[in-house]
Structure formats: C-alpha cells, structure tokens
Design a protein around this motif. Structure first.
Motif, PDB file in Angstrom:
ATOM      1  N   GLU A 155      59.063  49.866  50.297  1.00  0.00           N
ATOM      2  CA  GLU A 155      59.685  48.609  49.873  1.00  0.00           C
ATOM      3  C   GLU A 155      58.843  47.834  48.868  1.00  0.00           C
ATOM      4  O   GLU A 155      59.317  46.864  48.275  1.00  0.00           O
ATOM      5  CB  GLU A 155      59.955  47.725  51.097  1.00  0.00           C
ATOM      6  N   GLY A 156      57.588  48.219  48.696  1.00  0.00           N
ATOM      7  CA  GLY A 156      56.723  47.491  47.778  1.00  0.00           C
ATOM      8  C   GLY A 156      56.309  46.134  48.293  1.00  0.00           C
ATOM      9  O   GLY A 156      56.146  45.189  47.514  1.00  0.00           O
ATOM     10  N   VAL A 157      56.115  46.013  49.603  1.00  0.00           N
ATOM     11  CA  VAL A 157      55.704  44.750  50.219  1.00  0.00           C
ATOM     12  C   VAL A 157      54.303  44.926  50.783  1.00  0.00           C
ATOM     13  O   VAL A 157      54.038  45.879  51.523  1.00  0.00           O
ATOM     14  CB  VAL A 157      56.679  44.324  51.333  1.00  0.00           C
ATOM     15  N   ILE A 158      53.415  44.008  50.438  1.00  0.00           N
ATOM     16  CA  ILE A 158      52.030  44.100  50.883  1.00  0.00           C
ATOM     17  C   ILE A 158      51.602  42.772  51.486  1.00  0.00           C
ATOM     18  O   ILE A 158      51.948  41.701  50.979  1.00  0.00           O
ATOM     19  CB  ILE A 158      51.101  44.514  49.712  1.00  0.00           C
ATOM     20  N   ASP A 159      50.899  42.837  52.626  1.00  0.00           N
ATOM     21  CA  ASP A 159      50.338  41.661  53.287  1.00  0.00           C
ATOM     22  C   ASP A 159      48.822  41.739  53.185  1.00  0.00           C
ATOM     23  O   ASP A 159      48.223  42.769  53.538  1.00  0.00           O
ATOM     24  CB  ASP A 159      50.738  41.623  54.759  1.00  0.00           C
ATOM     25  N   VAL A 160      48.202  40.651  52.729  1.00  0.00           N
ATOM     26  CA  VAL A 160      46.757  40.670  52.521  1.00  0.00           C
ATOM     27  C   VAL A 160      46.144  39.370  53.006  1.00  0.00           C
ATOM     28  O   VAL A 160      46.815  38.343  53.138  1.00  0.00           O
ATOM     29  CB  VAL A 160      46.403  40.865  51.029  1.00  0.00           C
ATOM     30  N   GLU A 161      44.837  39.432  53.269  1.00  0.00           N
ATOM     31  CA  GLU A 161      44.077  38.216  53.527  1.00  0.00           C
ATOM     32  C   GLU A 161      43.802  37.513  52.197  1.00  0.00           C
ATOM     33  O   GLU A 161      43.898  38.124  51.124  1.00  0.00           O
ATOM     34  CB  GLU A 161      42.777  38.558  54.246  1.00  0.00           C
ATOM     35  N   PRO A 162      43.432  36.235  52.238  1.00  0.00           N
ATOM     36  CA  PRO A 162      43.330  35.466  50.988  1.00  0.00           C
ATOM     37  C   PRO A 162      42.203  35.893  50.070  1.00  0.00           C
ATOM     38  O   PRO A 162      42.269  35.652  48.857  1.00  0.00           O
ATOM     39  CB  PRO A 162      43.115  34.031  51.477  1.00  0.00           C
ATOM     40  N   GLY A 163      41.154  36.525  50.621  1.00  0.00           N
ATOM     41  CA  GLY A 163      40.013  36.891  49.792  1.00  0.00           C
ATOM     42  C   GLY A 163      40.128  38.228  49.100  1.00  0.00           C
ATOM     43  O   GLY A 163      39.175  38.667  48.436  1.00  0.00           O
ATOM     44  N   VAL A 164      41.273  38.890  49.216  1.00  0.00           N
ATOM     45  CA  VAL A 164      41.457  40.179  48.542  1.00  0.00           C
ATOM     46  C   VAL A 164      41.546  39.953  47.037  1.00  0.00           C
ATOM     47  O   VAL A 164      42.411  39.206  46.572  1.00  0.00           O
ATOM     48  CB  VAL A 164      42.726  40.886  49.048  1.00  0.00           C
ATOM     49  N   PRO A 165      40.672  40.576  46.237  1.00  0.00           N
ATOM     50  CA  PRO A 165      40.776  40.417  44.783  1.00  0.00           C
ATOM     51  C   PRO A 165      41.951  41.216  44.235  1.00  0.00           C
ATOM     52  O   PRO A 165      42.360  42.226  44.812  1.00  0.00           O
ATOM     53  CB  PRO A 165      39.438  40.958  44.270  1.00  0.00           C
ATOM     54  N   LEU A 166      42.479  40.768  43.121  1.00  0.00           N
ATOM     55  CA  LEU A 166      43.664  41.413  42.555  1.00  0.00           C
ATOM     56  C   LEU A 166      43.411  42.874  42.223  1.00  0.00           C
ATOM     57  O   LEU A 166      44.297  43.718  42.388  1.00  0.00           O
ATOM     58  CB  LEU A 166      44.117  40.647  41.308  1.00  0.00           C
ATOM     59  N   HIS A 167      42.205  43.196  41.751  1.00  0.00           N
ATOM     60  CA  HIS A 167      41.947  44.590  41.372  1.00  0.00           C
ATOM     61  C   HIS A 167      41.990  45.523  42.577  1.00  0.00           C
ATOM     62  O   HIS A 167      42.308  46.711  42.438  1.00  0.00           O
ATOM     63  CB  HIS A 167      40.612  44.717  40.631  1.00  0.00           C
ATOM     64  N   LYS A 168      41.706  45.004  43.770  1.00  0.00           N
ATOM     65  CA  LYS A 168      41.772  45.843  44.972  1.00  0.00           C
ATOM     66  C   LYS A 168      43.220  46.235  45.263  1.00  0.00           C
ATOM     67  O   LYS A 168      43.496  47.376  45.665  1.00  0.00           O
ATOM     68  CB  LYS A 168      41.163  45.099  46.159  1.00  0.00           C
ATOM     69  N   ILE A 169      44.141  45.299  45.065  1.00  0.00           N
ATOM     70  CA  ILE A 169      45.560  45.624  45.252  1.00  0.00           C
ATOM     71  C   ILE A 169      46.015  46.620  44.200  1.00  0.00           C
ATOM     72  O   ILE A 169      46.698  47.607  44.507  1.00  0.00           O
ATOM     73  CB  ILE A 169      46.417  44.344  45.197  1.00  0.00           C
ATOM     74  N   LEU A 170      45.647  46.379  42.948  1.00  0.00           N
ATOM     75  CA  LEU A 170      46.063  47.289  41.881  1.00  0.00           C
ATOM     76  C   LEU A 170      45.559  48.704  42.127  1.00  0.00           C
ATOM     77  O   LEU A 170      46.296  49.681  41.941  1.00  0.00           O
ATOM     78  CB  LEU A 170      45.563  46.770  40.532  1.00  0.00           C
ATOM     79  N   ALA A 171      44.311  48.824  42.551  1.00  0.00           N
ATOM     80  CA  ALA A 171      43.759  50.154  42.812  1.00  0.00           C
ATOM     81  C   ALA A 171      44.505  50.853  43.943  1.00  0.00           C
ATOM     82  O   ALA A 171      44.646  52.085  43.941  1.00  0.00           O
ATOM     83  CB  ALA A 171      42.273  50.042  43.146  1.00  0.00           C
ATOM     84  N   ARG A 172      45.006  50.077  44.887  1.00  0.00           N
ATOM     85  CA  ARG A 172      45.729  50.653  46.022  1.00  0.00           C
ATOM     86  C   ARG A 172      47.152  51.058  45.648  1.00  0.00           C
ATOM     87  O   ARG A 172      47.642  52.118  46.066  1.00  0.00           O
ATOM     88  CB  ARG A 172      45.759  49.634  47.171  1.00  0.00           C
TER      89      ARG A 172
END
Length: 471
Positions: free
Chosen positions: A88-105
């Motif tokens: 579905e392209g839905v991701i839940d993260v904590e607030p300190g996750v940097p954007l590049h970490k999401i992109l890499a994932r």
C-alpha cells in the motif's frame, strides 16, 4: 521520577545554532532514546517548571528549534521505522527518522517520498512540524499533504492520535505547527509509487525575471514533476533576475548499479574531509560580492549553452547542496535565506522590488532561487498558489544596520503584495507582521486548550506568538 526531574533541571547548557549559523541560544539538551523516555522527560520538565522545544536534524535555519535557558529535546534517538507496508505504500516511523533512511528503504521497492526539501538529512518530525516543500510543490503540495496520521504527546502526558478523520483541528494545527503543540511520537506517511528513481533533467536560461517566472510556470504546466530556477541577483536593468530553469521528469530509465545508494550517502572526495574543507576555504575566497558577481555571470553564460537533457537519480538532482555538507561554513558570520511566498500574479513586481532594494543598499544575495507552490489547509502552513523566491545573504557585522533596514523593507514589500515569510527560515520578522500574515489567534486558541501552561515553547514562540498574545 523526582530524580528524573532533578536531572532535567541540572542539565548542562549547550550552545545550539540554527542551520544558517546566525541564530543561537544556550539550551539544555536532552536526547531520549524511546517514547517512554520522552514521556518521562516531558513529565520531569513539567515538574521542574521549564519549557520544552522539540528538535529534529537541526536543519531549520533560524530559531524554530532553539529554546534559550530551557530544554531542547533532540528526537534523533527516536529513529525507528515502526511499520512498512510495501503493498500500500504506507510507512509508520518515529519522529527522529531522517528522510534518507526512508528513501533507502523504499526506493528499491519502487516507492518514493512524495515531497522532500533540498536536503535529505531532516527528520520526519522536523519535516512535519515545518510542513516542508520541495521543487514539486506546484504539482503535489507540501509534506503534510502525505501525513495520514500522527501520534502527538501532549503537555499533560497523554498521547492523542490525529488525522483528517480524528481530531482534525489539532491535526491541521500540529502539521506546520513548529513543534509548539506537542511532540510527535509516530508519523504515518502515504508514499508515491515510482517505477524508477531516475529523472530526465532539462536546463535552459531566461534573460529576465519576468521570463524566468513565465518559464517556471510553463514548465510546471508541461508535465514536469520538479521545477526550480536559479536567479542571478547581480544582473541589472533589463537583465535583472535573469536565470536558469531546471525541470525534471520521472522516467523509467536504467541507472548504473549502486547509483542511488551512492547518491544517498554522505559525500566523499579523494581528499576525504580535507577535500570538503578545501571547498569551504575556496568558497570564502570567492564568496565576496566581486567574486560572486563573476561566478553568477559565468554560470549564466555556461547554462546558456545548448546541451542535451541529463538522466540523473532523483537524489542527485534534488540534494545538490548535500554534496558539500559544510557549505554554511563558507560564511564566517552566518547567512540568512530570506524566502517569501507571494501570489503568482504579484511575483514579478514583488521580486523585482526586492532584488532592486538589495542592490540599492549594496547587500546583494549571493544566490537566488524560484519555485512554484500550491495551497494547503494547515493552519500555520507556508503555502499558497504562488511563487517563492529564496534570497541568500552572507552576513557581515560591519553591515548589520544595513541588513536590519533591508529585511524590514523586504517584509513590507512581501506584505504589500499579500505574501508570507517562512517561519522555518526566519528569526527576525516583527511579531505584528507575522500576525498579519498568519492566523496566530486561531493557533493560540488551540494551544491554550492542549497546552495551557505553555510547556512547549521555543525562541520563535516567545518572539512571534507569545509576544503577540501578551501584547
């Protein structure tokens, strides 16, 4: 818990800066490593009678994430991806996750963050609190448009879930709310499906400010996904505001193996950190008015050469300045990026007046950029159907009085043309000006309900919002 409260009270002071290097404050820095630790710190701060300011990656330019003599809560320790649904392209993260970490994932699974700013290092909490925008705001809106749900830790220690379906008013105020209503403990994002991380980039020049604005609007309407223009702020007369337009479109094109991974890593040079520091030294040597005048003229001439489109990874196109992560150090006394947003029809007159006023006072921006935006419905959001212009000024103590005059004049121009200043990049606009631009009264009414003791504060809050309330 009494021991915890005592630890907060006696926390040693740390000198923190805004990313541009001018605004700074002596703050008590804490760094919780979990949501439970965060809740304990908030409770301890309440007992100790000190205020709390959330801070993410520290990429806000001004005083949004500073809190003189009080607590700054560094959320970078809350850096876990909590859930990821690639179907579905839905991701839940904590607030300190940097954007590049999401992109890499998510990029390897053909997903993309719909909106990113010009650097990959801000955290999700910071991007949500300031409702950042990208070079595609005209097409897809701002970061908050893709936040589907948040968990917000409030001043009373409770955590509430907000979305467009539940607690809608608080949701609209917290996104873009500058961390003044609580601390995000979870942010849920809806990502964009993207077959390939490749973009095809076209580049061309326009000979005047009006031609640049027309070209940006035309490129945005011709199916390009990302558009930005560089402005030569040294050119005068009919050439005032001339510049280069960069337009990128996502394409399903192959990239060499490892390209995206390389472009998401910290930059490396053959000389390592020494190479990066050498660039800082060179930047200081040519960063004066005469040097930048020549650099701007040469860039415009170079960009005007006929050249074929390039195929780049999206990170390489969008995060250009990340290649020199220490570039703010080129400016010994810091810099200001003045980035107002005005209605589209007002932009030619407003931007021309701003550049001309800078030239008249002899403090020219060393860099300028233009983007096209669309409006959203968040309460303190920096958004409208219009153009923004980012004007970067290298500060000098010898010209401090001139800069005070300049920014007051620029604020008047922006206000006269129905525009907004950008709180995430500001630390000197007058509170009465800010109040006329934003609905501060509606925001403070919500804050009074969820944070009646004003636990969540910042230097910006006391300068702009609390000052208005007390006035």
């Amino acid at each position: 818990m009494a021991q915890q409260a005592q630890r907060v009270v006696t926390q040693a002071s740390t000198r923190l800066q805004g990313w541009a290097g001018e605004a700074s404050s002596s703050c008590r820095l804490i760094r919780p490593g979990s949501a439970d630790e965060l809740a304990a710190e908030i409770k301890a701060a309440t007992k100790a009678g000190v205020s709390v300011c959330p801070r993410g990656g520290g990429y806000s330019y001004g005083d949004v994430a500073l809190n003189e003599h009080n607590i700054v809560c560094d959320t970078s320790g809350l850096d876990q991806i909590l859930a990821w649904d690639p179907a579905e392209g839905v991701i839940d993260v904590e607030p300190g996750v940097p954007l590049h970490k999401i992109l890499a994932r998510v990029i390897p699974e053909s997903w993309m963050l719909p909106v990113v700013p010009g650097t990959r290092f801000p955290t999700v909490g910071g991007a949500t609190s300031t409702n950042v925008h990208g070079k595609n705001s005209f097409a897809v809106g701002n970061f908050g448009d893709y936040v589907t749900e948040v968990d917000l830790l409030l001043a009373d220690g409770s955590t509430t879930t907000c979305s467009r379906q539940a607690n809608q008013e608080l949701f609209r105020a917290a996104i873009g709310g500058l961390g003044l209503l609580g601390v995000f403990t979870r942010v849920q994002l809806k990502l964009a499906r993207q077959k390939s991380p490749a973009v095809k980039v076209h580049r061309w020049t326009a000979s005047s400010l009006e031609a640049v604005l027309s070209s940006v609007a035309e490129a945005a309407g011709n199916g390009n996904d990302h558009v930005i223009a560089w402005i030569d702020c040294f050119a005068r007369g009919r050439s005032l505001g001339r510049g280069t337009i960069h337009a990128a479109k996502h394409v399903d094109a192959p990239l060499p193996d490892g390209t995206v991974e390389r472009d998401l890593r910290l930059p490396q040079t053959r000389l390592g950190l020494a190479g990066v520091n050498l660039l800082v030294v060179l930047g200081r040597l040519i960063g004066g008015p005469i040097g930048m005048r020549w650099v701007s003229a040469l860039k415009y001439r170079f960009d005007g050469r006929r050249s074929p489109p390039e195929i780049l990874s999206f990170p390489a196109f969008n995060f250009l300045l990340d290649r020199v992560p220490t570039w703010p150090r080129m400016f010994r006394h810091g810099f200001v990026e003045y980035e107002p947003l005005v209605p589209q029809k007002e932009a030619p007159a407003a931007f021309r007046a701003m550049i001309k006023r800078s030239q008249e006072l002899g403090v020219l921006p060393f860099f300028g950029s233009v983007k096209l935006h669309r409006a959203d419905d968040f309460l303190l959001s920096y958004s409208m159907d219009g153009f923004s212009i980012g004007l970067d000024y290298a500060l000098s103590p010898r010209k401090s009085a001139v800069f005070v005059q300049l920014f007051a004049d620029l604020d008047r121009i922006v206000e006269d043309h129905g525009g907004l200043v950008y709180a995430a990049k500001d630390h000197r606009v007058a509170p009465e000006v800010f109040r006329r631009m934003y609905d501060v009264e509606a925001f403070t009414e919500i804050k009074q309900r969820v944070d009646p003791t004003e636990l969540f504060q910042s230097d910006l809050y006391r300068r702009l919002i609390r000052a208005e309330k007390n006035g």
